[in-house]
Design an enzyme around this catalytic site. Structure first.
Site, PDB file in Angstrom:
ATOM      1  N   ASP A 190       0.826  -1.209   0.000  1.00  0.00           N
ATOM      2  CA  ASP A 190       0.000   0.000   0.000  1.00  0.00           C
ATOM      3  C   ASP A 190       0.868   1.271   0.000  1.00  0.00           C
ATOM      4  OD1 ASP A 190      -1.902   1.969   0.607  1.00  0.00           O
ATOM      5  OD2 ASP A 190      -2.162   1.340   2.689  1.00  0.00           O
TER       6      ASP A 190
ATOM      7  N   HIS B 101      -3.648   4.552   7.038  1.00  0.00           N
ATOM      8  CA  HIS B 101      -2.587   4.061   6.145  1.00  0.00           C
ATOM      9  C   HIS B 101      -1.197   4.343   6.717  1.00  0.00           C
ATOM     10  CE1 HIS B 101      -5.350   3.223   2.780  1.00  0.00           C
ATOM     11  NE2 HIS B 101      -6.017   4.249   3.263  1.00  0.00           N
TER      12      HIS B 101
END
Length: 556
Positions: A193, A368
């Site tokens: 990611d 994140h």
């Protein structure tokens, strides 16, 4: 395509935010990781959602064995109802993820035929030549996993969305040991990611919001409205806990907020003390000093709960002077205008509004990983090949540069975009291959129909230059025009400016018909096209606009 090599084929989510989807193919077997959507940019008029182009999967339909999901966010599961018609394959996911998928499929009338397989972290599924272990990761929703896929040519790790949260709300930590274990064994490729690669340092823990939220709850003179993503179950849990701590009860408004809290509570993943909930119909009459309302609509979606509350148009509650509204979510790029317009409406009502700002104690934290967490993961896994995923091109590029700087990748770093496959051969080498069909499919969610590009083009055309409809009555026996043509315009010219041009346009139409042969006059298709071409040329010359021209011929 070689039968004893592994192909990783990104079909969405690289070079864009959302639409995350990747296919892994070995020989005659394909598994698909995630099937997400993205929300349209403003210029995609009348489009509700955008999903990945699954042409490659449809071409290889007989080989697709399963869809494996990492977590329950829309950009990872939202396309499922739209692709299941063509690819009704088993879906693997954790308990909460599948509960959200089940709700979606039920709404679309697809639940009966769906094949859902629930999995747990630490468990392994065997699908064709793939053995998949589910590794627990922390993120902004619950039940999130990374996938360690054992293939005949080596282990692939796909992180899904993650951050390394040292103090998660449910006290289940990020499974660093599992990543380290695979790192020691040897990992062929890591797909990771890239969303927050532009942020230095570490992403704060989910618990970091407690201090500021508690401070605001205690200081609030009237009722408190907190808006967060309805899938942020940990955030919702913390709001409930703080509300109970400061002696307030909790109400829920907004369909997705109510649905998701019910699902999470039913699965025992959200703990709501008995007697702490105010029923939706009682919110309006409840003592505002003793109330916290959780509302959906952080991105100011047009019909969402918070948008309606802001303009005092919500059937269950209204907002008043000195109420407190807390936007506990990030402003997604592209939504700024709508969100700040909604915030303006709240300020007009003299409401105390708090949104993401530069204070030391945050009201929202990201789900994140920032740069330091990305480095930790790279050091633990030490893959032979590294492929950054989930992000726009600049993020993928910067994640590649970060991996290079860390020096944990022994082989090559691949900077890919959607549709560009990588082949991993049996002897451990990797090559970028010719692109496969990939792109975006525009969907009107009301009808499940795909919207063709040409339709969007027409809508844009109409929005910019308007429409002109010439109506001509022609005698079918003589081919003569019975009365002067009527011209209807919408969004083309203001009426006072347009009268002279419209009068001349009538003359153009009459001249076109006069100069046509008797056969042309008898063929409505031909005569319509001639009128359209001549009128287009005339109007463009007079006004520099190119309206959509739709001639109508009446037989008399």
């Amino acid at each position: 395509m070689s039968t004893n090599s592994l192909w990783a084929i990104p079909l969405g989510g690289l070079g864009e935010f959302g639409m995350n989807m990747m296919a892994l193919r070995f020989g005659e077997d394909i598994i698909v990781i995630d099937a997400g959507l993205m929300f349209p940019e403003q210029e995609l008029l009348g489009v509700d959602i955008v999903i990945p182009d699954t042409t490659y999967l449809k071409q290889n339909k007989s080989k697709v064995r399963a869809i494996v999901l990492t977590h329950a966010h829309e950009d990872h599961i939202g396309a499922i109802p739209y692709i299941l018609g063509d690819l009704n394959v088993p879906i693997y996911g954790t308990q909460f993820t599948l509960a959200i998928v089940r709700k979606k499929l039920e709404e679309h009338g697809l639940l009966e035929s769906a094949k859902l397989h629930e999995v747990e972290t630490g468990q392994t599924s065997t699908i064709g030549p793939f053995k998949i272990e589910y590794l627990h990761v922390t993120h902004s929703t619950i039940d999130c996993v990374a996938l360690a896929v054992r293939t005949p040519v080596g282990v692939i790790i796909h992180t899904g969305d993650f951050k390394i949260d040292p103090t998660p709300v449910d006290s289940v930590p990020f499974d660093l040991h599992a990543f380290a274990r695979y790192g020691q064994e040897g990992v062929l490729a890591l797909f990771s990611d890239s969303t927050n690669v532009e942020r230095p340092g570490f992403t704060p823990s989910e618990r970091a919001v407690v201090v500021r939220l508690e401070e605001l709850f205690r200081a609030a003179p009237q009722k408190v409205v907190v808006s967060c993503f309805s899938s942020s179950i940990h955030r919702i849990q913390q709001v409930i806990d703080i509300a109970c701590m400061v002696g307030r009860k909790v109400g829920f408004v907004g369909r997705s907020m109510v649905d998701n809290t019910e699902i999470a509570h039913g699965l025992n993943k959200l703990h709501i003390p008995d007697g702490s909930v105010v029923r939706p119909q009682d919110i309006r009459s409840f003592d505002p000093k003793k109330l916290v309302v959780l509302a959906s609509g952080t991105q100011a979606e047009p019909m969402s709960a918070l948008s309606r509350i802001a303009v005092d148009n919500h059937r269950l509650m209204s907002i008043a002077q000195n109420d407190t509204v807390i936007l506990s979510a990030r402003i997604i790029p592209g939504n700024e205008k709508a969100i700040f317009r909604m915030i303006d409406h709240l300020f007009r009502r003299r409401v105390l509004v708090y949104y993401e700002g530069g204070r030391s104690a945050p009201i929202h934290v990201s789900g994140h990983a920032s740069q330091e967490e990305m480095k930790i993961l790279l050091q633990l896994v030490r893959p032979k090949y590294f492929i950054p995923v989930h992000g726009e091109y600049r993020q993928l590029f910067r994640h590649s540069a970060l991996a290079e700087q860390v020096g944990a990748v022994s082989g090559q770093i691949f900077l890919l975009e959607s549709g560009h496959p990588v082949e991993f051969t049996a002897d451990g080498r990797a090559f970028q291959r010719e692109p496969v069909p990939a792109g975006r499919v525009l969907v009107d969610s009301g009808s499940l129909e795909e919207i063709e590009d040409v339709v969007i083009r027409d809508r844009r055309h109409l929005s910019e230059d308007g429409v002109v409809v010439p109506i001509i009555a022609i005698d079918k026996h003589t081919g003569m025009v019975e009365i002067a043509p009527e011209i209807v315009t919408r969004g083309f010219l203001p009426s006072e400016d347009g009268q002279e041009i419209i009068a001349k346009a009538r003359e153009v139409i009459l001249r076109t018909i006069e100069q046509s042969s008797p056969e042309e006059k008898m063929d409505w298709g031909v005569i319509k096209e001639k009128i359209r071409v001549d009128l287009k040329r005339f109007l463009n010359k007079q006004t520099s606009k190119r309206p959509l021209i739709l001639p109508v011929i009446l037989e008399v």
